[in-house]
Design a protein around this motif. Sequence first.
Motif, mmCIF file in Angstrom:
data_model
loop_
_atom_site.group_PDB
_atom_site.id
_atom_site.type_symbol
_atom_site.label_atom_id
_atom_site.label_comp_id
_atom_site.label_asym_id
_atom_site.label_seq_id
_atom_site.Cartn_x
_atom_site.Cartn_y
_atom_site.Cartn_z
ATOM 1 N N PRO A 314 5.439 65.514 -31.714
ATOM 2 C CA PRO A 314 6.120 66.605 -32.416
ATOM 3 C C PRO A 314 6.751 67.637 -31.491
ATOM 4 O O PRO A 314 7.913 67.999 -31.656
ATOM 5 C CB PRO A 314 4.996 67.213 -33.272
ATOM 6 C CG PRO A 314 4.082 66.056 -33.541
ATOM 7 C CD PRO A 314 4.084 65.252 -32.269
ATOM 8 N N ALA A 315 6.007 68.107 -30.483
ATOM 9 C CA ALA A 315 6.540 69.175 -29.634
ATOM 10 C C ALA A 315 7.652 68.677 -28.725
ATOM 11 O O ALA A 315 8.707 69.306 -28.600
ATOM 12 C CB ALA A 315 5.408 69.781 -28.800
ATOM 13 N N ASN A 316 7.454 67.538 -28.074
ATOM 14 C CA ASN A 316 8.426 67.047 -27.101
ATOM 15 C C ASN A 316 9.798 66.843 -27.721
ATOM 16 O O ASN A 316 10.822 67.281 -27.170
ATOM 17 C CB ASN A 316 7.930 65.728 -26.503
ATOM 18 C CG ASN A 316 8.914 65.127 -25.511
ATOM 19 O OD1 ASN A 316 8.854 65.401 -24.319
ATOM 20 N ND2 ASN A 316 9.844 64.319 -25.998
ATOM 21 N N ASP A 317 9.849 66.187 -28.869
ATOM 22 C CA ASP A 317 11.153 65.864 -29.457
ATOM 23 C C ASP A 317 11.892 67.107 -29.924
ATOM 24 O O ASP A 317 13.103 67.221 -29.760
ATOM 25 C CB ASP A 317 10.979 64.886 -30.620
ATOM 26 C CG ASP A 317 10.623 63.482 -30.157
ATOM 27 O OD1 ASP A 317 10.364 63.311 -28.952
ATOM 28 O OD2 ASP A 317 10.600 62.564 -30.992
ATOM 29 N N ALA A 318 11.167 68.048 -30.513
ATOM 30 C CA ALA A 318 11.823 69.266 -30.992
ATOM 31 C C ALA A 318 12.412 70.063 -29.834
ATOM 32 O O ALA A 318 13.536 70.573 -29.917
ATOM 33 C CB ALA A 318 10.817 70.128 -31.763
#
Length: 414
Positions: A314-318
């Motif tokens: 979730p964090a990396n892609d956003a």
Amino acid sequence: MDVPRVPQVQSSPIPPALAITAHTATTALGRGRDAQARALRERIGGLRRNDFGTGATDEQRLDTWIGRVDGLDEAALPDALMPWDCRNNRLAWLALQQDAMAERVDAVRTRHGAGRVALVLGTSTSSIGATEEAYTRLVDDGRHFPPDLDQPIVHTPHSLGHFVQQATGLRGPCITIATACSSSAKVFAQAARLIQAGLADAALVGGVDTLCGSVLFGFNALGLVSSAPCRPFDAARDGLSLGEAGGYALLERAEPGKPGLRLCGYGESSDAHHMSTPHPQGLGARLAMQAALTRAGIDAAQVGYLNLHGTATPANDAVEAQAVAALFPDTLHASSTKGWTGHTLGAAGIVESVFALIALEEGLLPGTLNSTVRDDACGPQIHFDNARSGSLRYAMNNSFGFGGNNCSLVFGMA
């Protein structure tokens, strides 16, 4: 929240591009470039339910999907290289046999001399799988490794570099880079510096990482592993799928006027925001991408394809989507290919660089496998759909590692 200002990348004379005279990758999609291109074109993924671990029961295995390379358990090294035998080095050898890479390396060694060809390889775990196995099979009341694994060089981070040095006969600078998931992207930058400094005339670069318990259960302990095939940039993504892979590329000084693939620029950064979480506004990612563009002497609008790091966490892609939208125009075609291969960790940089080179060679612009519902964080640059065809001059690859260790590469077609 205020978005931090991205420091300006200092301008400097643009170094000459380096020719990429050979490249190959072996992944869960198959062996060699053709297998990779066919899978990307036809949207045939390589992920399978986790079946890794000799003798393990289904209950003992992690409930996840993996990108496993077939044939490694039965693969054999040449007798002269058996002291380095382990899963990681078997994959290194297997990848070296594809696309006539071994023959290309021999030709470069003959042309420049063994001492003038550098070897720069990336890995995150190297041969730790062999070390895990050795500890489960201790002999002499637990005091020694079993004879077949009692080889100290196998149990070091430099096992991969030392093995490939023996396998190829290269005697130039030999470096193993271990910067997590940016490892085998940074090999291009390090090799370019060695050549430009006059320490080598050519370089074999690459990376290899293989599945092992430390990888599977370590990432799961961080809450980063999905129980389903990974869905990069999907609104419902919930983690990554782990994979294994190996690949190589040959770098040489480019002959003026000769057409072919080029390494045009690289950018590196370390935002050091957190051990395992990216900077919330993608500061390091933007610095690396901008530095690569600056070193290549091009504008963001000139990049036709960007292979995103896109791990499906979730964090990396956003954060990556935010950084890409801030730097590139809407016309960019960007995608993550980890839905095909899984996240191959220290090998991701070389594998996804090969994908970018395939985009340049064949005009193949892949979408993003398994993903259907776009996250609101995604700009129009990020594509989910089927592969497209298009002529492009420049392609780019992002590889972002733990600790904010980032690398972006720009490739071109002369």
